[in-house]
Design an enzyme around this catalytic site. Structure first.
Site, PDB file in Angstrom:
ATOM      1  CB  THR A  93      -0.908   0.095   1.342  1.00 36.81           C
ATOM      2  OG1 THR A  93      -1.535  -1.060   1.191  1.00 36.81           O
ATOM      3  CG2 THR A  93      -1.928   1.210   1.066  1.00 36.81           C
ATOM      4  CE  LYS A 168      -5.052  -0.899   1.561  1.00 33.45           C
ATOM      5  NZ  LYS A 168      -5.347  -2.185   2.206  1.00 33.45           N
ATOM      6  CE  LYS A 243       1.635   2.442   4.209  1.00 31.81           C
ATOM      7  NZ  LYS A 243       2.172   1.138   3.718  1.00 31.81           N
TER       8      LYS A 243
HETATM    9  P1  NAD Z   1       5.986  -5.867   7.327  1.00 33.55           P
HETATM   10  O1  NAD Z   1       6.689  -4.799   7.884  1.00 33.55           O
HETATM   11  O2  NAD Z   1       5.470  -6.848   8.172  1.00 33.55           O
HETATM   12  O3  NAD Z   1       6.841  -6.340   6.138  1.00 33.55           O
HETATM   13  C1  NAD Z   1       7.383  -5.418   5.058  1.00 33.55           C
HETATM   14  C2  NAD Z   1       8.726  -6.280   5.026  1.00 33.55           C
HETATM   15  O4  NAD Z   1       9.374  -5.525   3.882  1.00 33.55           O
HETATM   16  C3  NAD Z   1       9.498  -6.181   6.212  1.00 33.55           C
HETATM   17  O5  NAD Z   1       9.976  -7.692   6.641  1.00 33.55           O
HETATM   18  C4  NAD Z   1      10.881  -5.819   5.436  1.00 33.55           C
HETATM   19  O6  NAD Z   1      11.856  -6.273   6.336  1.00 33.55           O
HETATM   20  C5  NAD Z   1      10.646  -6.001   4.178  1.00 33.55           C
HETATM   21  N1  NAD Z   1      11.555  -5.072   3.266  1.00 33.55           N
HETATM   22  C6  NAD Z   1      11.777  -3.604   3.322  1.00 33.55           C
HETATM   23  N2  NAD Z   1      12.472  -3.140   2.572  1.00 33.55           N
HETATM   24  C7  NAD Z   1      13.057  -4.314   1.732  1.00 33.55           C
HETATM   25  C8  NAD Z   1      13.917  -4.484   0.922  1.00 33.55           C
HETATM   26  N3  NAD Z   1      14.535  -3.392   0.341  1.00 33.55           N
HETATM   27  N4  NAD Z   1      14.038  -6.081   0.440  1.00 33.55           N
HETATM   28  C9  NAD Z   1      13.436  -6.704   0.896  1.00 33.55           C
HETATM   29  N5  NAD Z   1      12.654  -6.674   1.998  1.00 33.55           N
HETATM   30  C10 NAD Z   1      12.301  -5.461   2.452  1.00 33.55           C
HETATM   31  O7  NAD Z   1       4.440  -5.108   6.714  1.00 33.55           O
HETATM   32  P2  NAD Z   1       3.115  -5.907   6.195  1.00 33.55           P
HETATM   33  O8  NAD Z   1       2.193  -5.830   7.382  1.00 33.55           O
HETATM   34  O9  NAD Z   1       3.577  -7.073   5.685  1.00 33.55           O
HETATM   35  O10 NAD Z   1       2.807  -4.700   5.040  1.00 33.55           O
HETATM   36  C11 NAD Z   1       3.162  -5.006   3.829  1.00 33.55           C
HETATM   37  C12 NAD Z   1       2.270  -3.976   3.017  1.00 33.55           C
HETATM   38  O11 NAD Z   1       1.100  -4.370   2.842  1.00 33.55           O
HETATM   39  C13 NAD Z   1       2.433  -2.509   3.423  1.00 33.55           C
HETATM   40  O12 NAD Z   1       2.493  -1.596   2.513  1.00 33.55           O
HETATM   41  C14 NAD Z   1       1.162  -2.332   4.185  1.00 33.55           C
HETATM   42  O13 NAD Z   1       0.547  -1.133   4.229  1.00 33.55           O
HETATM   43  C15 NAD Z   1       0.157  -3.116   3.548  1.00 33.55           C
HETATM   44  N6  NAD Z   1      -0.736  -3.975   4.127  1.00 33.55           N
HETATM   45  C16 NAD Z   1      -0.925  -4.461   5.503  1.00 33.55           C
HETATM   46  C17 NAD Z   1      -1.930  -5.215   5.785  1.00 33.55           C
HETATM   47  C18 NAD Z   1      -1.794  -5.747   7.326  1.00 33.55           C
HETATM   48  O14 NAD Z   1      -2.898  -5.995   7.740  1.00 33.55           O
HETATM   49  N7  NAD Z   1      -0.752  -5.784   7.689  1.00 33.55           N
HETATM   50  C19 NAD Z   1      -3.096  -5.126   5.091  1.00 33.55           C
HETATM   51  C20 NAD Z   1      -3.274  -4.521   3.999  1.00 33.55           C
HETATM   52  C21 NAD Z   1      -2.061  -4.108   3.353  1.00 33.55           C
END
Ligand code: NAD
Length: 292
Positions: A93, A168, A243
């Protein structure tokens, strides 16, 4: 069976990538956090040494990263390493401008791309029941669809590049504002001596109905899976709602749209999160409205 690269194996990306393995794809994954790479290996992924390595020699590369800056820098890094026919998909997102910038990076390298943010949370990621909101060329979406279907139940074509992200943040602005309005109605009902049950029975079958009321009711014991039943943990963290509301207000400013309810919801969730509730489910904002 496709050869897929998956970058970002966190709360969402980890289970999404595991579902691709379960569906029979060969998935090369990478995350900056070694523990998450170990977990991915246990789920049947091939762990790559870097994001670039995960993107090499793949039919499809998927990113699931925290924010726009991560996606921009990651795509600048990995797109030059990708094979000529690779389809690039970003499921994070992020802001619409970053999504369009990522599409441009892919297009300049001759690669097809879509933005495909999700709703459904970590439960949907694990269960493979996410909704994907997609922006990009129709041919690119047609190529992506069978793979997205391995991680989700509903794939919506929202339009051109960036339209998935636009959908979204508009959806989540509705969600933030309706949760505040729903919580306020229960607080007013309490002040008027009206029972939670009576308000729920009326509003859930009347014009006050919304997902915030009937799926994530902010007061306990009215809806089976509501986080309110478990002291607002776990659920959709207030930090994530904050966010998404920031993204919607940023988009409103750059596009010139007038969104006062979204702006007010942003202020309220900012206050809620900064008072130690960032990891609580966002429906817990009802306690702040009660003055607690
Ligand atoms: P998270 O922080 O658990 O996962 C993100 C991952 O990306 C981390 O593990 C981080 O180490 C990794 N990362 C960052 N930079 C990187 C790079 N250059 N190379 C490799 N890995 C890298 O976050 P999440 O909850 O999994 O959310 C991910 C996305 O999904 C976000 O944009 C969030 O807004 C969206 N989202 C989350 C939810 C939710 O309920 N958690 C729901 C809908 C959307």
């Amino acid at each position: 069976m496709a050869r897929i690269g998956f970058i970002g194996l966190g709360n969402m990306g980890g289970p999404m990538a595991a579902n691709l393995v379960k569906a029979g794809h060969e998935v090369a994954g990478f995350d900056l956090v070694p523990f998450l790479c170990d977990e991915a290996r246990n789920n049947g992924l091939l762990v790559a040494a870097s994001a670039r390595a995960a993107a090499q020699d793949r039919d499809i590369v998927i990113t699931m990263l925290p924010a726009g800056a991560h996606v921009r820098s990651c795509w600048l890094d990995i797109v030059p390493a990708a094979a000529p026919k690779t389809l690039m998909i970003d499921c994070s997102t992020i802001d619409v401008d970053s999504a369009r910038a990522a599409h441009d990076v892919a297009a300049k390298a001759g690669l097809a791309s879509i933005d495909a943010p999700v709703s459904g949370g970590t439960g949907g990621a694990k269960a493979g029941t996410l909704t994907f909101m997609c922006g990009g060329a129709a041919e690119a979406l047609a190529r992506a669809t069978p793979v997205l279907e391995n991680m989700g139940r509903k794939i919506v074509n929202c339009g051109e590049a960036g339209a998935g992200q636009a959908a979204k943040i508009c959806n989540n602005m509705i969600l933030g504002a309706t949760m505040v309005a729903t919580a306020e109605a229960f607080v007013l009902a309490e002040a008027l001596g009206l029972s939670h049950r009576a308000l729920f029975d009326v509003a859930s079958t009347s014009s006050g109905q919304s997902w915030s009321l009937t799926s994530y009711c902010p007061v306990p014991e009215l809806v089976p899976a509501s986080p309110a039943n478990n002291a607002y943990k776990p659920g959709f963290a207030a930090a994530l709602m904050l966010k998404d509301l920031k993204l919607s207000q940023q988009a409103a400013q750059t596009s010139g749209a007038t969104t006062p309810m979204g702006a007010m919801a942003l202020q309220l969730f900012q206050l809620f999160a900064s008072n130690g509730h960032a990891s609580d489910d966002f429906s817990g904002i009802i306690n702040m409205l009660r003055g607690q």
